[in-house]
Design a protein around this motif. Structure first.
Motif, PDB file in Angstrom:
ATOM      1  N   PHE A 114      51.646  31.827  39.501  1.00 36.45           N
ATOM      2  CA  PHE A 114      51.414  33.261  39.653  1.00 36.45           C
ATOM      3  C   PHE A 114      52.779  33.929  39.641  1.00 36.45           C
ATOM      4  O   PHE A 114      53.806  33.278  39.839  1.00 36.45           O
ATOM      5  CB  PHE A 114      50.688  33.529  40.979  1.00 36.45           C
ATOM      6  N   GLY A 115      52.803  35.239  39.376  1.00 30.07           N
ATOM      7  CA  GLY A 115      54.068  35.969  39.395  1.00 30.07           C
ATOM      8  C   GLY A 115      54.779  36.026  38.066  1.00 30.07           C
ATOM      9  O   GLY A 115      55.938  36.440  37.990  1.00 30.07           O
ATOM     10  N   LEU A 124      47.860  42.392  39.944  1.00 33.47           N
ATOM     11  CA  LEU A 124      46.682  42.851  40.671  1.00 33.47           C
ATOM     12  C   LEU A 124      45.419  42.583  39.860  1.00 33.47           C
ATOM     13  O   LEU A 124      44.401  42.157  40.425  1.00 33.47           O
ATOM     14  CB  LEU A 124      46.808  44.345  40.976  1.00 33.47           C
ATOM     15  N   GLN A 125      45.470  42.809  38.549  1.00 41.13           N
ATOM     16  CA  GLN A 125      44.307  42.542  37.709  1.00 41.13           C
ATOM     17  C   GLN A 125      43.902  41.073  37.787  1.00 41.13           C
ATOM     18  O   GLN A 125      42.709  40.748  37.828  1.00 41.13           O
ATOM     19  CB  GLN A 125      44.597  42.917  36.260  1.00 41.13           C
ATOM     20  N   ALA A 207      49.530  42.651  50.530  1.00 43.64           N
ATOM     21  CA  ALA A 207      49.123  43.948  49.985  1.00 43.64           C
ATOM     22  C   ALA A 207      48.289  43.786  48.716  1.00 43.64           C
ATOM     23  O   ALA A 207      47.264  44.461  48.540  1.00 43.64           O
ATOM     24  CB  ALA A 207      50.357  44.800  49.708  1.00 43.64           C
ATOM     25  N   LEU A 208      48.703  42.885  47.821  1.00 45.39           N
ATOM     26  CA  LEU A 208      47.958  42.655  46.587  1.00 45.39           C
ATOM     27  C   LEU A 208      46.571  42.081  46.873  1.00 45.39           C
ATOM     28  O   LEU A 208      45.575  42.506  46.273  1.00 45.39           O
ATOM     29  CB  LEU A 208      48.733  41.706  45.671  1.00 45.39           C
ATOM     30  N   PHE A 209      46.491  41.122  47.776  1.00 43.46           N
ATOM     31  CA  PHE A 209      45.209  40.518  48.116  1.00 43.46           C
ATOM     32  C   PHE A 209      44.258  41.586  48.665  1.00 43.46           C
ATOM     33  O   PHE A 209      43.081  41.637  48.291  1.00 43.46           O
ATOM     34  CB  PHE A 209      45.392  39.402  49.142  1.00 43.46           C
ATOM     35  N   GLY A 213      40.457  42.910  47.188  1.00 45.58           N
ATOM     36  CA  GLY A 213      39.247  42.554  47.916  1.00 45.58           C
ATOM     37  C   GLY A 213      39.233  41.131  48.403  1.00 45.58           C
ATOM     38  O   GLY A 213      38.169  40.509  48.521  1.00 45.58           O
ATOM     39  N   LEU A 214      40.409  40.593  48.717  1.00 41.97           N
ATOM     40  CA  LEU A 214      40.550  39.231  49.223  1.00 41.97           C
ATOM     41  C   LEU A 214      41.160  39.284  50.625  1.00 41.97           C
ATOM     42  O   LEU A 214      42.255  39.825  50.806  1.00 41.97           O
ATOM     43  CB  LEU A 214      41.436  38.400  48.294  1.00 41.97           C
ATOM     44  N   GLU A 215      40.468  38.718  51.584  1.00 41.43           N
ATOM     45  CA  GLU A 215      40.923  38.719  52.974  1.00 41.43           C
ATOM     46  C   GLU A 215      41.612  37.399  53.298  1.00 41.43           C
ATOM     47  O   GLU A 215      41.008  36.326  53.200  1.00 41.43           O
ATOM     48  CB  GLU A 215      39.745  38.916  53.916  1.00 41.43           C
TER      49      GLU A 215
END
Length: 243
Positions: A114-115, A124-125, A207-209, A213-215
């Motif tokens: 990732f990244g 984010l997408q 922040a991105l999570f 919609g990811l907790e």
């Protein structure tokens, strides 16, 4: 969607040569610890997102799970497909795009996969696509580098001999990305590649999570799943659920 350095480099035989010393025992220990922590039912459907040649996918399938591995690199998927069988499959896929293959009980993004992208929107997408592939309460696991420690201990220049290839490596930080320039000569040709990975810190990923919609449920700092420390941990492993 544009593809940049990773499209060519990850599909190169020299990428696999440079990183041919990956610790398989360590990878399997991580998978054992992770599976015990998640406590997924046998037969659960898992997605290995950015699977490379499928080393994690193959092990997960051996433990009784239905696994799909996807990766952008066609050569890696071709190699992984040599191990395909009932309940274990592989496909070429860009993680920024919809997969349209149903939902998964868990999505795994392992070994700092990732990244890579140029914009915050693309990262984010990617996470939004992960969320779309999960049922409510489904798990997402991200195994990322501890960027803070990496930057603090950056080896600026290094030479690495692997078989008959001498790799010249130069590392630096540029505009929030950890950059590695890779130069070498092979088969009478000079090659130049570059890796660029966004140095996301824990707060950045939190922040991105949240936006996707990811907790986040857990934060671990190594493959033994010890607590995360920004100063000392080698990894940043996040376990989240869809909400």
């Amino acid at each position: 969607m544009s593809t940049t350095w990773f499209a060519d480099w990850f599909d190169s035989a020299y990428y696999h040569l440079l990183y041919n010393n990956r610790n398989e025992a360590e990878a399997q220990e991580f998978m054992r610890n992770l599976l015990a922590h998640l406590n997924l039912d046998k037969g659960s459907r898992l997605l290995d997102l950015a699977c490379g040649k499928g080393r994690h996918s193959i092990y997960l399938h051996s433990q009784g799970y239905e696994v799909l591995g996807v990766d952008l690199a066609p050569e890696s998927i071709a190699a992984a497909n040599e191990q395909a069988q009932q309940g274990l499959s592989f496909a070429v896929h860009d993680m920024r795009a919809p997969l349209n293959m149903g939902q998964f009980d868990a999505v795994l993004n392992l070994f700092t996969s990732f990244g890579y992208f140029e914009s915050e929107e693309e990262h984010l997408q990617t996470l939004k696509e992960v969320r779309n592939m999960l049922p409510k309460e489904g798990f997402f696991v991200m195994d990322f580098m501890n960027a803070h420690k990496v930057i603090q201990n950056l080896v600026l220049a290094e030479e690495k001999q692997v078989e008959d290839v001498l790799f010249h490596l130069r590392r630096y930080v540029e505009n929030g990305y950890i950059v590695k320039d890779i130069r070498f000569e092979a088969e009478g040709q000079n090659f130049n590649f570059q890796e660029r990975v966004r140095g996301f810190l824990l707060a950045d990923l939190q922040a991105l999570f949240a936006q996707a919609g990811l907790e986040i449920l857990d934060q671990f700092g190594n493959y033994q799943l010890d607590p995360f420390s920004e100063e000392s941990s080698n990894r940043l492993i996040l376990i989240a659920k869809a909400c």
